[in-house]
Design an enzyme around this catalytic site. Structure first.
Site, PDB file in Angstrom:
ATOM      1  N   HIS A  62      15.008  10.043  50.337  1.00  0.00           N
ATOM      2  CA  HIS A  62      15.563  11.362  50.011  1.00  0.00           C
ATOM      3  C   HIS A  62      14.590  12.004  49.015  1.00  0.00           C
ATOM      4  O   HIS A  62      14.099  11.328  48.100  1.00  0.00           O
ATOM      5  CB  HIS A  62      16.963  11.243  49.394  1.00  0.00           C
ATOM      6  N   ASP A  64      14.574  13.825  46.396  1.00  0.00           N
ATOM      7  CA  ASP A  64      14.683  13.744  44.932  1.00  0.00           C
ATOM      8  C   ASP A  64      14.135  12.431  44.368  1.00  0.00           C
ATOM      9  O   ASP A  64      13.810  12.347  43.184  1.00  0.00           O
ATOM     10  CB  ASP A  64      16.131  13.979  44.463  1.00  0.00           C
ATOM     11  N   HIS A  65      13.978  11.405  45.212  1.00  0.00           N
ATOM     12  CA  HIS A  65      13.491  10.109  44.729  1.00  0.00           C
ATOM     13  C   HIS A  65      11.993   9.896  44.960  1.00  0.00           C
ATOM     14  O   HIS A  65      11.432   8.922  44.485  1.00  0.00           O
ATOM     15  CB  HIS A  65      14.277   8.969  45.390  1.00  0.00           C
TER      16      HIS A  65
HETATM   17 ZN   LIG Z   1      19.574  10.434  44.782  1.00  0.00          ZN
HETATM   18 ZN   LIG Z   2      19.960   9.707  48.247  1.00  0.00          ZN
END
Ligand SMILES: [Zn+2]
Ligand SMILES: [Zn+2]
Length: 296
Positions: A62, A64-65
């Site tokens: 994902h 954001d990571h």
């Molecule tokens: Zn996250």
């Molecule tokens: Zn996630």
């Protein structure tokens, strides 16, 4: 062993909270757990040189990571440090990394190596090993443990009393070997003692699951996502995240010594409600904030 919380937000960063990343500084190693957007700047703010990063552990793909990876690697590539950064992640990480790096006109030297994790104990170093287990987040997602190996130390008073000099004999004792001194066997258990290694577990995005508990078993420090509180239970279920209560139950079941919650939804302005919910289940809990440092 110093842990720095570089980013403690979930999906969207806020003025106070950056995208997720946790740094473990251990000897000459800088190990990042996830690398959200802006991580390299957070490293600077926290007084840590980005070029000291040796490993990046990616929980899942994902944005954001992982959005901080290209910038961080570019900075390291353009520095004088000639180092290959080892990147570990779930299945698909090689493909995602190559897609990511196709997006730039010019490429610096390739200074990373991607490893897709296929077994629980995926990295063995002299002083520690790394473990991963699958979490439940709708896409391949891993939790991680850093486990320091037990060390044998010399009981200085005891060996001094016997008169054993500094040198190879003490080295043998430290390696767990029986030695002879002045015609007599030296008792290893008297001459040395074991220092138990420390354990750090990092549970990224997931619903409460058995693997998370297994992975975090007896951790000295458990870092866990805590996106929601029970008030937004249906959101936690829908997006496959944990509440503060879920994370605390996990810490309890895993017999962890300390719990630090992170990955907070920006909806919570008053963080005491998150802390209160967690404390009803597990007492030794703290909430992470950006640039928070913890020594283990
Ligand atoms: Zn996250
Ligand atoms: Zn996630």
């Amino acid at each position: 062993m110093e842990i720095t919380f570089l980013g403690t937000a979930c999906m969207q960063p806020t003025k106070e909270r950056n995208h997720p990343a946790v740094l473990l500084s251990y000897g000459s190693e800088g190990i990042l757990f996830d690398c959200g957007e802006g991580t390299q700047r957070q490293l600077r703010i926290c007084g840590y040189k980005p070029t000291k990063i040796t490993k990046i552990l990616i929980s899942h793909w994902h944005g954001d990571h992982v959005l901080g990876i290209p910038g961080l690697l570019q900075t390291i590539a353009s520095s004088e440090v000639d180092r290959t950064v080892d990147i570990y992640g779930p299945k698909g990480s090689k493909k995602y990394m190559s897609y990511m790096f196709k997006g730039f006109a010019e490429r610096d030297k390739e200074n990373f190596k991607v490893h897709e994790i296929t077994k629980k104990r995926f990295c063995d170093a002299e002083e520690y090993y790394l473990e991963a287990m699958a979490l439940e987040h709708g896409i391949p997602c891993l939790g991680f443990s850093f486990v320091e190996k037990d060390r044998r130390k010399i009981n200085v008073d005891y060996v001094k009393k016997l008169g054993i000099p500094d040198g190879p004999l003490l080295g043998e004792l430290q390696n767990g070997k029986n030695i002879e001194w002045k015609g007599k066997m030296v008792n290893l258990d008297d001459a040395t003692f074991i220092v138990k290694g420390r354990k750090l577990s990092y549970i990224a995005d997931t619903v409460a699951c058995k693997n998370a508990v297994k992975l975090a078993e007896d951790a000295d420090l458990l870092i866990s996502e805590s996106s929601y509180t029970e008030e937004h239970r249906e959101k936690a279920d829908e997006y496959k995240h944990m509440t503060a209560r879920d994370a605390s139950l996990m810490a309890n079941n895993a017999n962890a010594k300390m719990l630090i919650l992170t990955h907070f939804s920006q909806r919570y302005k008053e963080m005491s409600e998150v802390e209160d919910e967690a404390k009803t289940v597990f007492n030794n809990v703290r909430l992470a904030y950006d640039c928070m440092k913890v020594n283990l």
